[in-house]
Design an enzyme around this catalytic site. Structure first.
Site, PDB file in Angstrom:
ATOM      1  N   GLN A   1      31.930  47.628  28.803  1.00  0.00           N
ATOM      2  CA  GLN A   1      32.421  46.427  29.475  1.00  0.00           C
ATOM      3  C   GLN A   1      31.229  45.564  29.907  1.00  0.00           C
ATOM      4  O   GLN A   1      31.407  44.434  30.338  1.00  0.00           O
ATOM      5  CB  GLN A   1      33.233  46.794  30.712  1.00  0.00           C
ATOM      6  CG  GLN A   1      34.451  47.642  30.428  1.00  0.00           C
ATOM      7  CD  GLN A   1      35.072  48.170  31.707  1.00  0.00           C
ATOM      8  OE1 GLN A   1      35.830  47.467  32.387  1.00  0.00           O
ATOM      9  NE2 GLN A   1      34.747  49.412  32.053  1.00  0.00           N
TER      10      GLN A   1
ATOM     11  N   HIS B   1      33.362  42.702  26.491  1.00  0.00           N
ATOM     12  CA  HIS B   1      33.294  41.465  27.275  1.00  0.00           C
ATOM     13  C   HIS B   1      32.136  40.574  26.871  1.00  0.00           C
ATOM     14  O   HIS B   1      31.718  39.710  27.634  1.00  0.00           O
ATOM     15  CB  HIS B   1      33.212  41.811  28.772  1.00  0.00           C
ATOM     16  CG  HIS B   1      34.435  42.516  29.264  1.00  0.00           C
ATOM     17  ND1 HIS B   1      34.424  43.330  30.371  1.00  0.00           N
ATOM     18  CD2 HIS B   1      35.695  42.562  28.765  1.00  0.00           C
ATOM     19  CE1 HIS B   1      35.649  43.829  30.548  1.00  0.00           C
ATOM     20  NE2 HIS B   1      36.427  43.376  29.579  1.00  0.00           N
TER      21      HIS B   1
HETATM   22  C1  BV8 Z   1      42.856  39.052  29.968  1.00  0.00           C
HETATM   23  C2  BV8 Z   1      32.325  39.820  31.703  1.00  0.00           C
HETATM   24  C3  BV8 Z   1      44.668  37.787  29.442  1.00  0.00           C
HETATM   25  C4  BV8 Z   1      31.818  38.642  32.460  1.00  0.00           C
HETATM   26  C5  BV8 Z   1      34.242  40.733  32.893  1.00  0.00           C
HETATM   27  C6  BV8 Z   1      45.513  36.934  36.697  1.00  0.00           C
HETATM   28  C7  BV8 Z   1      45.007  35.904  35.918  1.00  0.00           C
HETATM   29  C8  BV8 Z   1      44.325  36.143  34.731  1.00  0.00           C
HETATM   30  C9  BV8 Z   1      44.142  37.444  34.317  1.00  0.00           C
HETATM   31  C10 BV8 Z   1      44.628  38.454  35.103  1.00  0.00           C
HETATM   32  C11 BV8 Z   1      45.314  38.236  36.274  1.00  0.00           C
HETATM   33  N1  BV8 Z   1      45.659  39.442  36.799  1.00  0.00           N
HETATM   34  C12 BV8 Z   1      45.214  40.421  35.999  1.00  0.00           C
HETATM   35  C13 BV8 Z   1      44.612  39.834  34.967  1.00  0.00           C
HETATM   36  C14 BV8 Z   1      43.965  40.499  33.870  1.00  0.00           C
HETATM   37  C15 BV8 Z   1      42.487  40.601  34.224  1.00  0.00           C
HETATM   38  C16 BV8 Z   1      42.309  41.819  35.113  1.00  0.00           C
HETATM   39  O1  BV8 Z   1      42.413  42.936  34.644  1.00  0.00           O
HETATM   40  N2  BV8 Z   1      42.053  41.566  36.406  1.00  0.00           N
HETATM   41  C17 BV8 Z   1      41.882  42.660  37.330  1.00  0.00           C
HETATM   42  C18 BV8 Z   1      40.889  42.230  38.416  1.00  0.00           C
HETATM   43  C19 BV8 Z   1      43.235  43.025  37.914  1.00  0.00           C
HETATM   44  N3  BV8 Z   1      41.811  40.764  32.963  1.00  0.00           N
HETATM   45  C20 BV8 Z   1      41.386  39.678  32.314  1.00  0.00           C
HETATM   46  O2  BV8 Z   1      41.415  38.556  32.763  1.00  0.00           O
HETATM   47  C21 BV8 Z   1      40.874  39.945  30.909  1.00  0.00           C
HETATM   48  N4  BV8 Z   1      41.535  39.055  30.035  1.00  0.00           N
HETATM   49  O3  BV8 Z   1      43.586  39.811  30.518  1.00  0.00           O
HETATM   50  O4  BV8 Z   1      43.305  38.033  29.221  1.00  0.00           O
HETATM   51  C22 BV8 Z   1      45.110  36.976  28.341  1.00  0.00           C
HETATM   52  C23 BV8 Z   1      46.042  37.523  27.457  1.00  0.00           C
HETATM   53  C24 BV8 Z   1      46.492  36.734  26.454  1.00  0.00           C
HETATM   54  C25 BV8 Z   1      46.014  35.432  26.315  1.00  0.00           C
HETATM   55  C26 BV8 Z   1      45.069  34.910  27.189  1.00  0.00           C
HETATM   56  C27 BV8 Z   1      44.596  35.703  28.210  1.00  0.00           C
HETATM   57  C28 BV8 Z   1      39.383  39.690  30.828  1.00  0.00           C
HETATM   58  C29 BV8 Z   1      38.657  40.655  31.710  1.00  0.00           C
HETATM   59  C30 BV8 Z   1      37.162  40.554  31.453  1.00  0.00           C
HETATM   60  C31 BV8 Z   1      36.489  39.787  32.563  1.00  0.00           C
HETATM   61  N5  BV8 Z   1      35.025  39.834  32.358  1.00  0.00           N
HETATM   62  N6  BV8 Z   1      32.933  40.785  32.621  1.00  0.00           N
HETATM   63  C32 BV8 Z   1      30.573  38.943  33.221  1.00  0.00           C
HETATM   64  O5  BV8 Z   1      30.142  40.111  33.267  1.00  0.00           O
HETATM   65  O6  BV8 Z   1      29.996  38.005  33.780  1.00  0.00           O
HETATM   66  S1  BV8 Z   1      34.926  41.894  33.906  1.00  0.00           S
HETATM   67  C33 BV8 Z   1      33.728  42.773  34.751  1.00  0.00           C
HETATM   68  O7  BV8 Z   1      34.353  43.423  35.842  1.00  0.00           O
HETATM   69  C34 BV8 Z   1      33.131  43.906  34.008  1.00  0.00           C
HETATM   70  O8  BV8 Z   1      32.839  43.578  32.686  1.00  0.00           O
HETATM   71  C35 BV8 Z   1      34.118  45.009  34.131  1.00  0.00           C
HETATM   72  O9  BV8 Z   1      35.031  45.024  33.078  1.00  0.00           O
HETATM   73  C36 BV8 Z   1      34.899  44.621  35.342  1.00  0.00           C
HETATM   74  C37 BV8 Z   1      34.850  45.688  36.393  1.00  0.00           C
HETATM   75  O10 BV8 Z   1      33.548  46.011  36.535  1.00  0.00           O
HETATM   76  P1  BV8 Z   1      33.088  47.564  36.292  1.00  0.00           P
HETATM   77  O11 BV8 Z   1      32.318  47.611  35.044  1.00  0.00           O
HETATM   78  O12 BV8 Z   1      34.197  48.541  36.418  1.00  0.00           O
HETATM   79  O13 BV8 Z   1      32.213  47.627  37.483  1.00  0.00           O
HETATM   80  P2  BV8 Z   1      32.733  47.701  38.923  1.00  0.00           P
HETATM   81  O14 BV8 Z   1      31.730  46.992  39.747  1.00  0.00           O
HETATM   82  O15 BV8 Z   1      34.151  47.300  39.024  1.00  0.00           O
HETATM   83  O16 BV8 Z   1      32.671  49.255  39.179  1.00  0.00           O
HETATM   84  C38 BV8 Z   1      31.453  49.926  39.024  1.00  0.00           C
HETATM   85  C39 BV8 Z   1      31.792  51.379  39.119  1.00  0.00           C
HETATM   86  O17 BV8 Z   1      30.595  52.100  38.929  1.00  0.00           O
HETATM   87  C40 BV8 Z   1      32.354  51.775  40.463  1.00  0.00           C
HETATM   88  O18 BV8 Z   1      33.462  52.635  40.275  1.00  0.00           O
HETATM   89  C41 BV8 Z   1      31.188  52.521  41.119  1.00  0.00           C
HETATM   90  O19 BV8 Z   1      31.654  53.596  41.929  1.00  0.00           O
HETATM   91  C42 BV8 Z   1      30.491  53.089  39.922  1.00  0.00           C
HETATM   92  N7  BV8 Z   1      29.061  53.329  40.090  1.00  0.00           N
HETATM   93  C43 BV8 Z   1      28.181  52.756  40.937  1.00  0.00           C
HETATM   94  N8  BV8 Z   1      26.946  53.281  40.732  1.00  0.00           N
HETATM   95  C44 BV8 Z   1      27.068  54.179  39.724  1.00  0.00           C
HETATM   96  C45 BV8 Z   1      28.411  54.216  39.310  1.00  0.00           C
HETATM   97  N9  BV8 Z   1      28.853  55.007  38.323  1.00  0.00           N
HETATM   98  C46 BV8 Z   1      27.948  55.799  37.720  1.00  0.00           C
HETATM   99  N10 BV8 Z   1      26.633  55.824  38.059  1.00  0.00           N
HETATM  100  C47 BV8 Z   1      26.165  55.040  39.048  1.00  0.00           C
HETATM  101  N11 BV8 Z   1      24.861  55.071  39.379  1.00  0.00           N
END
Ligand code: BV8
Ligand code: ZN
Length: 254
Positions: free
Chosen positions: A109, A127
């Site tokens: 991701q 992504h």
């Molecule tokens: C889509 C790129 C639909 C950019 C990213 C309302 C409106 C619109 C869409 C939605 C909506 N409601 C829901 C949605 C769908 C939405 C979604 O899922 N939202 C969530 C918040 C509910 N998804 C989308 O919008 C996707 N597109 O659905 O399109 C559509 C369908 C048809 C037609 C048109 C449209 C697109 C999603 C992609 C967004 N882009 N990134 C950029 O990076 O700048 S998302 C970004 O956040 C990341 O890429 C990743 O995917 C996401 C979450 O991040 P994580 O990687 O999980 O990191 P996070 O910080 O969350 O967690 C880190 C983890 O690591 C933690 O658990 C932590 O404990 C752990 N950690 C910490 N240290 C360590 C560790 N683990 C191991 N070792 C360590 N040392």
């Protein structure tokens, strides 16, 4: 502070036995595997100038339309962190795991390119990648950036529209090629390692769910719990830089 690396002996018996069999493996990663490169995850508060912004508010088409300069400056800030931090032991372990297994595919991701920088091959970037830039208009121009960049938002040399980072923003669809690569990897997999992701963003977060539904061994590697934690076959609580090297070492020893 670098965490002590776990040893292959610390792995749960079931996982050690699975690795000994040389499983086809899908590695799904999120921002947590880059955390130890000094790159804030999406959950953590950002630092400095960006502390008052939430990534989820900046990683949107609306934010770019509203203030392209601010969004470009945010991506340039992240490019600088990535350039300065470079790959960490977790990224290197994933590349080692690919070398140790006949079939080990990486789906990420993350948009930082650090898996590739550590030597991983065939990485499916769900992504996109912030080192690629593409025309925000519809002329199809794109290029690899060779620098962090500065100044006003770049303009498309072919049509004059603004260029944007070639990443997937919230509300945007994921690249079909990456999604299809992830589906193929899932279909071939015996083992799915899910490292460094909060499993909250879809459709990426559907991958571990599909793996569970298919009865695959799913292993979560994360210091914190996520919606996957109670359903994973194994949960390795701790940093990816501690556990992934142990998994790679076990696969090498097989
Ligand atoms: C889509 C790129 C639909 C950019 C990213 C309302 C409106 C619109 C869409 C939605 C909506 N409601 C829901 C949605 C769908 C939405 C979604 O899922 N939202 C969530 C918040 C509910 N998804 C989308 O919008 C996707 N597109 O659905 O399109 C559509 C369908 C048809 C037609 C048109 C449209 C697109 C999603 C992609 C967004 N882009 N990134 C950029 O990076 O700048 S998302 C970004 O956040 C990341 O890429 C990743 O995917 C996401 C979450 O991040 P994580 O990687 O999980 O990191 P996070 O910080 O969350 O967690 C880190 C983890 O690591 C933690 O658990 C932590 O404990 C752990 N950690 C910490 N240290 C360590 C560790 N683990 C191991 N070792 C360590 N040392
Ligand atoms: Zn253009």
């Amino acid at each position: 502070m670098a965490e002590a690396t776990a040893s292959p002996n610390d792995l749960p018996d079931g996982l050690a036995a699975c690795l000994a069999a040389g499983p086809s493996t899908l590695v799904l990663t999120g921002a947590g595997v880059s955390a130890e490169s000094g790159i804030p995850t999406f959950r953590e508060a950002q630092t400095g100038l960006w502390a008052r912004f939430s990534p989820a508010d900046l990683a949107t088409p609306e934010a770019f339309a509203d203030n392209p300069q601010r969004v470009w400056d945010w991506y340039r800030w992240r490019r600088g962190l990535i350039r300065d931090g470079g790959p960490n032991a977790a990224h290197r372990a994933v590349a080692d795991l690919q070398a140790a297994l006949a079939d080990c595919r990486v789906v990420t991701q993350n948009v930082d390119g650090l898996h590739q920088a550590a030597g991983a091959a065939g990485v499916a970037e769900l992504h996109g990648n912030l080192w690629r830039e593409r025309c925000a208009g519809d002329c199809g121009f794109q290029r690899e950036a060779d620098a962090v960049g500065d100044g006003p938002p770049p303009e498309c040399p072919d049509c004059g529209a603004l260029l944007r980072p070639d990443v997937v923003w919230f509300g945007e669809t994921l690249p079909m090629a990456a999604l299809e690569a992830a589906e193929r990897a899932l279909a071939a997999a015996d083992l799915v390692l899910v490292a460094g992701t909060s499993n909250l963003v879809y459709p990426a977060a559907a991958i571990p769910e599909q793996a569970l539904a298919a009865g695959l061994d799913v292993v979560e590697i994360n210091p914190d719990t996520t919606p996957l934690s109670t359903r994973a076959a194994h949960r390795l609580a701790g940093p990816a830089s501690a556990w992934l090297p142990a998994i790679a070492a076990a696969a090498r020893a097989a």
